[in-house]
Design an enzyme around this catalytic site. Sequence first.
Site, PDB file in Angstrom:
ATOM      1  N   PHE A 122       0.850  -1.186   0.000  1.00 50.11           N
ATOM      2  CA  PHE A 122       0.000   0.000   0.000  1.00 50.11           C
ATOM      3  C   PHE A 122       0.885   1.234   0.000  1.00 50.11           C
ATOM      4  O   PHE A 122       1.736   1.400   0.869  1.00 50.11           O
ATOM      5  CB  PHE A 122      -0.946   0.039   1.211  1.00 50.11           C
ATOM      6  CG  PHE A 122      -1.897   1.200   1.123  1.00 50.11           C
ATOM      7  CD1 PHE A 122      -3.010   1.141   0.297  1.00 50.11           C
ATOM      8  CD2 PHE A 122      -1.644   2.382   1.811  1.00 50.11           C
ATOM      9  CE1 PHE A 122      -3.873   2.235   0.172  1.00 50.11           C
ATOM     10  CE2 PHE A 122      -2.503   3.476   1.692  1.00 50.11           C
ATOM     11  CZ  PHE A 122      -3.613   3.396   0.874  1.00 50.11           C
ATOM     12  N   ASP A 207       9.308   2.844   1.607  1.00 52.52           N
ATOM     13  CA  ASP A 207       8.120   3.531   2.111  1.00 52.52           C
ATOM     14  C   ASP A 207       8.018   3.259   3.607  1.00 52.52           C
ATOM     15  O   ASP A 207       7.592   2.198   4.038  1.00 52.52           O
ATOM     16  CB  ASP A 207       6.888   3.012   1.354  1.00 52.52           C
ATOM     17  CG  ASP A 207       5.592   3.658   1.832  1.00 52.52           C
ATOM     18  OD1 ASP A 207       5.585   4.249   2.933  1.00 52.52           O
ATOM     19  OD2 ASP A 207       4.581   3.556   1.114  1.00 52.52           O
ATOM     20  N   LYS A 236       2.529   9.604   8.296  1.00 49.17           N
ATOM     21  CA  LYS A 236       1.828   9.152   9.507  1.00 49.17           C
ATOM     22  C   LYS A 236       2.373   9.684  10.849  1.00 49.17           C
ATOM     23  O   LYS A 236       1.937  10.711  11.315  1.00 49.17           O
ATOM     24  CB  LYS A 236       1.718   7.631   9.506  1.00 49.17           C
ATOM     25  CG  LYS A 236       0.796   7.152   8.383  1.00 49.17           C
ATOM     26  CD  LYS A 236       0.191   5.798   8.645  1.00 49.17           C
ATOM     27  CE  LYS A 236      -0.959   5.525   7.686  1.00 49.17           C
ATOM     28  NZ  LYS A 236      -0.609   4.790   6.497  1.00 49.17           N
TER      29      LYS A 236
HETATM   30  C1  LIG Z   1      -0.878   5.123   5.045  1.00 45.57           C
HETATM   31  C2  LIG Z   1       0.166   4.759   4.090  1.00 45.57           C
HETATM   32  C3  LIG Z   1       0.395   5.520   2.927  1.00 45.57           C
HETATM   33  C4  LIG Z   1      -0.493   6.668   2.523  1.00 45.57           C
HETATM   34  O1  LIG Z   1      -0.419   7.747   3.396  1.00 45.57           O
HETATM   35  P1  LIG Z   1      -1.512   8.940   3.312  1.00 45.57           P
HETATM   36  O2  LIG Z   1      -0.999   9.941   4.295  1.00 45.57           O
HETATM   37  O3  LIG Z   1      -2.828   8.338   3.676  1.00 45.57           O
HETATM   38  O4  LIG Z   1      -1.500   9.428   1.919  1.00 45.57           O
HETATM   39  C5  LIG Z   1       1.471   5.170   2.121  1.00 45.57           C
HETATM   40  N1  LIG Z   1       2.269   4.130   2.423  1.00 45.57           N
HETATM   41  C6  LIG Z   1       2.062   3.376   3.525  1.00 45.57           C
HETATM   42  C7  LIG Z   1       3.004   2.258   3.817  1.00 45.57           C
HETATM   43  C8  LIG Z   1       1.012   3.646   4.386  1.00 45.57           C
HETATM   44  O5  LIG Z   1       0.803   2.875   5.460  1.00 45.57           O
END
Ligand SMILES: *Cc1c(COP(=O)(O)O)cnc(C)c1O
Length: 385
Positions: A122, A207, A236
């Site tokens: 994700f 990420d 986050k």
């Molecule tokens: C939550 C998340 C995102 C997206 O972040 P947003 O602030 O909602 O755009 C991207 N990568 C990972 C691994 C995430 O957990």
Amino acid sequence: MSALFPTYARWGIHPVKGQGAELVDASGTTYLDFVAGIAVCNLGHCHPKVNQALKDQVDKLWHVSNLFEIEQQEKVAKCLTDNSVADYAFFCNSGAEANEAAIKLARKATGKHKIVSFQKSFHGRTLGSMSATGQEKVHEGYGPLLPEFTYLPFNDEEALTKTMSEDVAAIMVEVIQGEGGVVPMTPSFARHIRSICDKYNCLLIIDEVQTGIGRTGTLFAYEQYDLVPDIITLAKGLGNGFPVGALLGQESLVDYFQPGSHGSTFGGNPLAMAAVNAVLEEVTNDSFLQSIKEKGEWLIKQLIELSNELDEIVEVRGIGLMIGIECKHEVGPMIASLREKHLLVLQAGPNVMRLLPPLIVKEEQLKQALQLISNVLKANATVVK
Ligand SMILES: *Cc1c(COP(=O)(O)O)cnc(C)c1O
């Protein structure tokens, strides 16, 4: 009737205040919050130092744009680069935006377009970050994605070896797949990824939007692996709830993000940076990081012991305070039952219960949560061993 687009299936809880790992709703009920705003409020709700930093900044200056020198932004950039393998930072407002920036930077710096990411990953909801996301349900109905994204099975060295070629610009990967079911990268896959990137001259984008900022017991999760990223993306936990994202990159990339090449009006504004500076002051503290490791190890050990007793638990996975409990059955009803007992936890895929307590969670709160989870799993188990 709500005037909101129903993009989220809401739980019917109306929180009105929060303190540490506790949330209080409009009727006065207190919940133990192991959701933490989806891995965002790492320092808990209303952390006194973060609150104070924001209050102080509110009365000084909110926003000026990146045409100006912003001292707080320089300070955050220095802290993040001093504490990572990266040399430069770019600020934006979310995880998706950070990944979007990473895709653009990788394309520009390598002159190549192909990006390899992983099934069940994700990376966000914008067109680019959604294209990097290896989940059909996220793509559904939105028509053609960005071209040249390939999704490989996670932790599969052979598949990666077979797919790689000179025309891959970057590999984008989470150290622990969060939304995909709390699946940690294997150490040997980490080594393989790095060596493949070196071999084919492609960039490694890690990420750390969910795994970063102390979640796993180190500031970044990659530190626990043989894994040197070229680009790190964050969001986050970075602002503990103040919306902010960041891209960190190595020195070799600096020529490709020059004036006019990328930007963000809000990115890195003084208010966001005041929150981040306060967060980083706490999270870069070694003894705090050590306490996260210890709490995580304790909880994982207890859950593994529980799994030896209960056939309902298939596997317990995770690092630090990012923990998944894979169950035999669909976990939705168990999570709803925990909510009725005032413990809030998340789901990650149909069968995985995901625990993301704030990193400041107290030992007795961990014990309390463990007891509730144990009761609910026992009630659901077909066989108690
Ligand atoms: C939550 C998340 C995102 C997206 O972040 P947003 O602030 O909602 O755009 C991207 N990568 C990972 C691994 C995430 O957990």
